[in-house]
Design an enzyme around this catalytic site. Structure first.
Site, PDB file in Angstrom:
ATOM      1  NE  ARG A   1      27.003  32.678  44.342  1.00 42.27           N
ATOM      2  CZ  ARG A   1      27.025  33.482  45.727  1.00 42.27           C
ATOM      3  NH1 ARG A   1      25.916  33.492  46.176  1.00 42.27           N
ATOM      4  NH2 ARG A   1      28.014  33.448  46.220  1.00 42.27           N
TER       5      ARG A   1
ATOM      6  CB  SER B   1      32.901  30.705  41.036  1.00 42.42           C
ATOM      7  OG  SER B   1      33.497  31.795  42.216  1.00 42.42           O
TER       8      SER B   1
ATOM      9  CD  GLU C   1      28.273  30.399  40.258  1.00 40.15           C
ATOM     10  OE1 GLU C   1      28.543  29.874  41.622  1.00 40.15           O
ATOM     11  OE2 GLU C   1      28.731  31.446  39.825  1.00 40.15           O
TER      12      GLU C   1
HETATM   13  P1  FAD Z   1      24.856  35.986  31.068  1.00 44.80           P
HETATM   14  O1  FAD Z   1      26.229  35.385  31.076  1.00 44.80           O
HETATM   15  O2  FAD Z   1      24.476  36.858  29.441  1.00 44.80           O
HETATM   16  O3  FAD Z   1      23.664  34.991  31.147  1.00 44.80           O
HETATM   17  C1  FAD Z   1      23.742  34.183  32.203  1.00 44.80           C
HETATM   18  C2  FAD Z   1      22.199  33.337  32.194  1.00 44.80           C
HETATM   19  O4  FAD Z   1      21.237  34.149  32.517  1.00 44.80           O
HETATM   20  C3  FAD Z   1      22.013  32.749  30.851  1.00 44.80           C
HETATM   21  O5  FAD Z   1      21.367  31.683  31.095  1.00 44.80           O
HETATM   22  C4  FAD Z   1      21.108  33.612  30.102  1.00 44.80           C
HETATM   23  O6  FAD Z   1      20.123  33.178  29.255  1.00 44.80           O
HETATM   24  C5  FAD Z   1      20.293  34.461  31.548  1.00 44.80           C
HETATM   25  N1  FAD Z   1      19.892  35.730  31.204  1.00 44.80           N
HETATM   26  C6  FAD Z   1      20.825  36.914  31.149  1.00 44.80           C
HETATM   27  N2  FAD Z   1      20.117  37.774  30.771  1.00 44.80           N
HETATM   28  C7  FAD Z   1      18.719  37.509  30.966  1.00 44.80           C
HETATM   29  C8  FAD Z   1      17.286  38.149  30.871  1.00 44.80           C
HETATM   30  N3  FAD Z   1      17.278  39.532  30.712  1.00 44.80           N
HETATM   31  N4  FAD Z   1      16.340  37.774  31.019  1.00 44.80           N
HETATM   32  C9  FAD Z   1      16.304  36.181  31.133  1.00 44.80           C
HETATM   33  N5  FAD Z   1      17.407  35.384  31.134  1.00 44.80           N
HETATM   34  C10 FAD Z   1      18.750  35.927  31.228  1.00 44.80           C
HETATM   35  N6  FAD Z   1      28.362  35.683  40.050  1.00 44.80           N
HETATM   36  C11 FAD Z   1      28.100  35.831  41.399  1.00 44.80           C
HETATM   37  O7  FAD Z   1      26.819  35.483  41.763  1.00 44.80           O
HETATM   38  N7  FAD Z   1      28.698  36.375  42.453  1.00 44.80           N
HETATM   39  C12 FAD Z   1      30.009  36.857  42.161  1.00 44.80           C
HETATM   40  O8  FAD Z   1      30.681  37.500  42.905  1.00 44.80           O
HETATM   41  C13 FAD Z   1      30.479  36.881  40.566  1.00 44.80           C
HETATM   42  N8  FAD Z   1      31.736  37.175  40.321  1.00 44.80           N
HETATM   43  C14 FAD Z   1      31.906  37.020  39.040  1.00 44.80           C
HETATM   44  C15 FAD Z   1      33.366  37.489  38.718  1.00 44.80           C
HETATM   45  C16 FAD Z   1      33.792  37.172  37.288  1.00 44.80           C
HETATM   46  C17 FAD Z   1      35.185  37.856  36.928  1.00 44.80           C
HETATM   47  C18 FAD Z   1      32.737  36.876  36.197  1.00 44.80           C
HETATM   48  C19 FAD Z   1      33.355  36.505  34.737  1.00 44.80           C
HETATM   49  C20 FAD Z   1      31.558  36.370  36.652  1.00 44.80           C
HETATM   50  C21 FAD Z   1      31.408  36.323  37.957  1.00 44.80           C
HETATM   51  N9  FAD Z   1      30.038  35.999  38.301  1.00 44.80           N
HETATM   52  C22 FAD Z   1      29.748  36.098  39.705  1.00 44.80           C
HETATM   53  C23 FAD Z   1      29.042  35.316  37.557  1.00 44.80           C
HETATM   54  C24 FAD Z   1      28.240  36.382  36.594  1.00 44.80           C
HETATM   55  O9  FAD Z   1      28.841  37.601  36.633  1.00 44.80           O
HETATM   56  C25 FAD Z   1      26.804  36.633  37.077  1.00 44.80           C
HETATM   57  O10 FAD Z   1      26.139  35.472  37.076  1.00 44.80           O
HETATM   58  C26 FAD Z   1      26.173  37.785  36.307  1.00 44.80           C
HETATM   59  O11 FAD Z   1      25.016  37.883  36.897  1.00 44.80           O
HETATM   60  C27 FAD Z   1      25.873  37.117  34.799  1.00 44.80           C
HETATM   61  O12 FAD Z   1      25.474  38.257  34.057  1.00 44.80           O
HETATM   62  P2  FAD Z   1      25.659  38.384  32.699  1.00 44.80           P
HETATM   63  O13 FAD Z   1      24.521  39.737  31.931  1.00 44.80           O
HETATM   64  O14 FAD Z   1      26.701  38.429  32.095  1.00 44.80           O
HETATM   65  O15 FAD Z   1      24.582  37.267  32.033  1.00 44.80           O
HETATM   66  P1  NAP Z   2      36.703  33.815  49.947  1.00 44.39           P
HETATM   67  O1  NAP Z   2      36.805  35.013  50.456  1.00 44.39           O
HETATM   68  O2  NAP Z   2      38.116  33.188  49.540  1.00 44.39           O
HETATM   69  O3  NAP Z   2      36.024  32.553  50.375  1.00 44.39           O
HETATM   70  C1  NAP Z   2      36.096  31.195  49.788  1.00 44.39           C
HETATM   71  C2  NAP Z   2      34.591  30.630  50.204  1.00 44.39           C
HETATM   72  O4  NAP Z   2      34.176  30.370  51.450  1.00 44.39           O
HETATM   73  C3  NAP Z   2      33.536  31.496  49.302  1.00 44.39           C
HETATM   74  O5  NAP Z   2      33.260  30.967  48.181  1.00 44.39           O
HETATM   75  C4  NAP Z   2      32.487  31.956  50.403  1.00 44.39           C
HETATM   76  O6  NAP Z   2      31.076  31.381  50.174  1.00 44.39           O
HETATM   77  C5  NAP Z   2      32.936  31.169  51.754  1.00 44.39           C
HETATM   78  N1  NAP Z   2      32.997  32.207  52.708  1.00 44.39           N
HETATM   79  C6  NAP Z   2      33.958  32.847  53.025  1.00 44.39           C
HETATM   80  N2  NAP Z   2      33.868  33.621  53.996  1.00 44.39           N
HETATM   81  C7  NAP Z   2      32.551  33.021  54.571  1.00 44.39           C
HETATM   82  C8  NAP Z   2      31.383  33.513  55.759  1.00 44.39           C
HETATM   83  N3  NAP Z   2      32.160  34.568  56.844  1.00 44.39           N
HETATM   84  N4  NAP Z   2      30.475  33.070  55.521  1.00 44.39           N
HETATM   85  C9  NAP Z   2      29.916  32.147  54.707  1.00 44.39           C
HETATM   86  N5  NAP Z   2      30.586  31.606  53.619  1.00 44.39           N
HETATM   87  C10 NAP Z   2      32.194  32.200  53.769  1.00 44.39           C
HETATM   88  O7  NAP Z   2      35.881  33.848  48.386  1.00 44.39           O
HETATM   89  P2  NAP Z   2      36.446  34.487  46.953  1.00 44.39           P
HETATM   90  O8  NAP Z   2      36.604  33.531  45.999  1.00 44.39           O
HETATM   91  O9  NAP Z   2      37.232  35.564  47.138  1.00 44.39           O
HETATM   92  O10 NAP Z   2      35.179  35.091  46.583  1.00 44.39           O
HETATM   93  C11 NAP Z   2      34.676  36.154  47.567  1.00 44.39           C
HETATM   94  C12 NAP Z   2      33.235  36.375  47.259  1.00 44.39           C
HETATM   95  O11 NAP Z   2      32.863  36.773  46.096  1.00 44.39           O
HETATM   96  C13 NAP Z   2      32.262  35.042  47.601  1.00 44.39           C
HETATM   97  O12 NAP Z   2      31.068  35.448  48.229  1.00 44.39           O
HETATM   98  C14 NAP Z   2      32.045  34.508  46.219  1.00 44.39           C
HETATM   99  O13 NAP Z   2      30.843  34.005  46.256  1.00 44.39           O
HETATM  100  C15 NAP Z   2      32.109  35.597  45.282  1.00 44.39           C
HETATM  101  N6  NAP Z   2      32.551  35.514  44.057  1.00 44.39           N
HETATM  102  C16 NAP Z   2      31.509  34.746  43.351  1.00 44.39           C
HETATM  103  C17 NAP Z   2      32.193  34.331  42.016  1.00 44.39           C
HETATM  104  C18 NAP Z   2      31.051  33.510  40.923  1.00 44.39           C
HETATM  105  O14 NAP Z   2      31.497  33.595  39.695  1.00 44.39           O
HETATM  106  N7  NAP Z   2      30.060  33.251  41.345  1.00 44.39           N
HETATM  107  C19 NAP Z   2      33.246  34.936  41.429  1.00 44.39           C
HETATM  108  C20 NAP Z   2      34.026  35.559  42.409  1.00 44.39           C
HETATM  109  C21 NAP Z   2      33.670  35.994  43.510  1.00 44.39           C
HETATM  110  P3  NAP Z   2      30.061  32.082  49.239  1.00 44.39           P
HETATM  111  O15 NAP Z   2      30.590  31.852  47.712  1.00 44.39           O
HETATM  112  O16 NAP Z   2      28.774  31.404  49.282  1.00 44.39           O
HETATM  113  O17 NAP Z   2      30.250  33.404  49.540  1.00 44.39           O
END
Ligand code: FAD
Ligand code: NAP
Length: 338
Positions: free
Chosen positions: A165, A238, A333
């Protein structure tokens, strides 16, 4: 045509629905307008924030400087062989739209990343990941405008310093404007379903023959079952990263909490931040305007009109209680701006 607005409402441009106002705001839908926009920003000596879907942001009530919504479109095939395809995708394309498009075309690798909100341009910033796949696994190059050298640059995957991340882009906020991302996708599908929730859903549906579409459907269904839809209940996904602790620290915790979820990581042991927060009793907590989601303790939600201060106070209280109980520090995050 480029239009610059002043004191523009950003409520619809961030999924936490923070009622933020940008001193200046522009939508960039044509890269040819970039020089004019950069010129405006430089002449006024403004800070700038380049955004996509606003799904990883926690904005202040007033955002100084210029906020640019990147809305450029385009998916271009740059090379196509029997085994793989190289596609260059404009930063403003929707992430989930891209995943869907790839599956429809038989280009594989992104299916575990279905339904992540936001844009393609933001995907390298925090190296988005879900269900055991990170976008860095599929990235070949990232095209940027470097505001330090004032030049366009093509960065190879190795230059991007991708980590869990994290990336060079996230560590240098404001320096790189990502204009496009090039992906290397396979035409041979390989299933990745090591996460119990994914495999559980596939088993429950009786699906034995795995396809990219089946993984995509499973990811969408599991996510919809436990994550709040930001359009219904504003959130930024998250709110904390999963902490990675040393083996010694983990062994100490396991003595006290034998059931603590844990996953081996290159630099120690990854803990589930959601579990730690849940153990501290936060799941479903409802404060006046903000709260913690009832099904997922890792997600802070904005119930109605929550301010940046409400979110910051809740996040600080959660961090403090997790530290008091487990001696583990949580890191936020989503990016707080400014
Ligand atoms: P923004 O929120 O618009 O920007 C985020 C950052 O990136 C800011 O610092 C911005 O300046 C920068 N940025 C955006 N676009 C550019 C560009 N073109 N050039 C340079 N910088 C830029 N994240 C995960 O990793 N895994 C997930 O499973 C996940 N699930 C999510 C679920 C939900 C319900 C929500 C709300 C969020 C989730 N996220 C997740 C977080 C988010 O969706 C990601 O980080 C996504 O990539 C953000 O994209 P955005 O276009 O909305 O970025
Ligand atoms: P989950 O399946 O309930 O699991 C809880 C946590 O355990 C996760 O964060 C995941 O880490 C870790 N995990 C579970 N199984 C694993 C495996 N086999 N190996 C390594 N790590 C494991 O998680 P959840 O909240 O429902 O999310 C599901 C996936 O979507 C995750 O990968 C999560 O990162 C992603 N997600 C991300 C965001 C965001 O905003 N960043 C929001 C929603 C969902 P990891 O997070 O490292 O995968």
């Amino acid at each position: 045509m480029l239009t610059i607005h002043s004191w523009h409402d950003l409520t619809a441009f961030n999924t936490l629905a923070m009622p933020a106002k940008a001193q200046f705001f522009a939508e960039l839908s044509d890269l040819n307008d970039l020089p004019e926009l950069l010129d405006f920003i430089a002449k006024q000596d403004l800070p700038s924030l380049w955004i996509g879907g606003g799904s990883n942001l926690v904005l202040a009530d007033e955002v100084p400087g210029c906020v640019v919504h990147i809305a450029t479109k385009g998916i271009e095939i740059q090379s196509d062989s029997e085994e793989s395809v190289l596609i260059k995708v404009a930063a403003g394309e929707s992430w989930h739209g891209l995943v869907t498009h790839c599956i429809e075309n038989g280009w594989y690798g992104l299916e575990n990343l279905a339904l992540i909100p936001g844009s393609v341009g933001a995907s390298p910033v925090q190296n988005i990941g879900a269900y055991g796949v990170e976008v860095a696994d599929l990235i070949d190059q990232v095209e940027v405008f470097d505001t330090l050298s004032n030049t366009f640059d093509v960065m190879q995957k190795a230059d991007c310093q991708f980590a869990y991340r994290d990336s060079l882009f996230k560590r240098n906020p404001g320096r790189f404007i990502i204009t496009s991302v090039r992906f290397n996708l396979s035409k041979q599908f390989e299933a990745k379903c090591s996460y119990a929730a994914l495999q559980g859903w596939l088993d429950a549906q009786g699906i034995k023959e795995l396809s990219a579409q089946a993984i995509f459907d499973a990811v969408v269904a599991v996510r919809q079952s436990k994550l709040p839809n930001p359009e219904v209940l504003p959130n930024a996904g998250s709110f904390f990263k999963n902490p990675v602790v040393s083996n010694d620290c983990f062994e100490g915790l396991r003595q006290i909490y034998p059931e603590i979820p844990n996953y081996p990581d290159a630099s120690g042991v990854k803990l589930a931040a959601g579990w730690l927060i849940d153990q501290c009793g936060w799941k479903g907590l409802y404060r006046e305007r903000v709260g913690v989601h009832k099904d997922q303790a890792l997600v802070i939600v904005n119930h109605a009109g929550g301010s940046r201060q409400d979110i910051d106070e809740l996040a600080d209280d959660i961090k403090q209680s997790v530290f008091n109980r487990f001696s583990v520090r949580l890191e936020q995050e989503p990016i707080a701006y400014p």
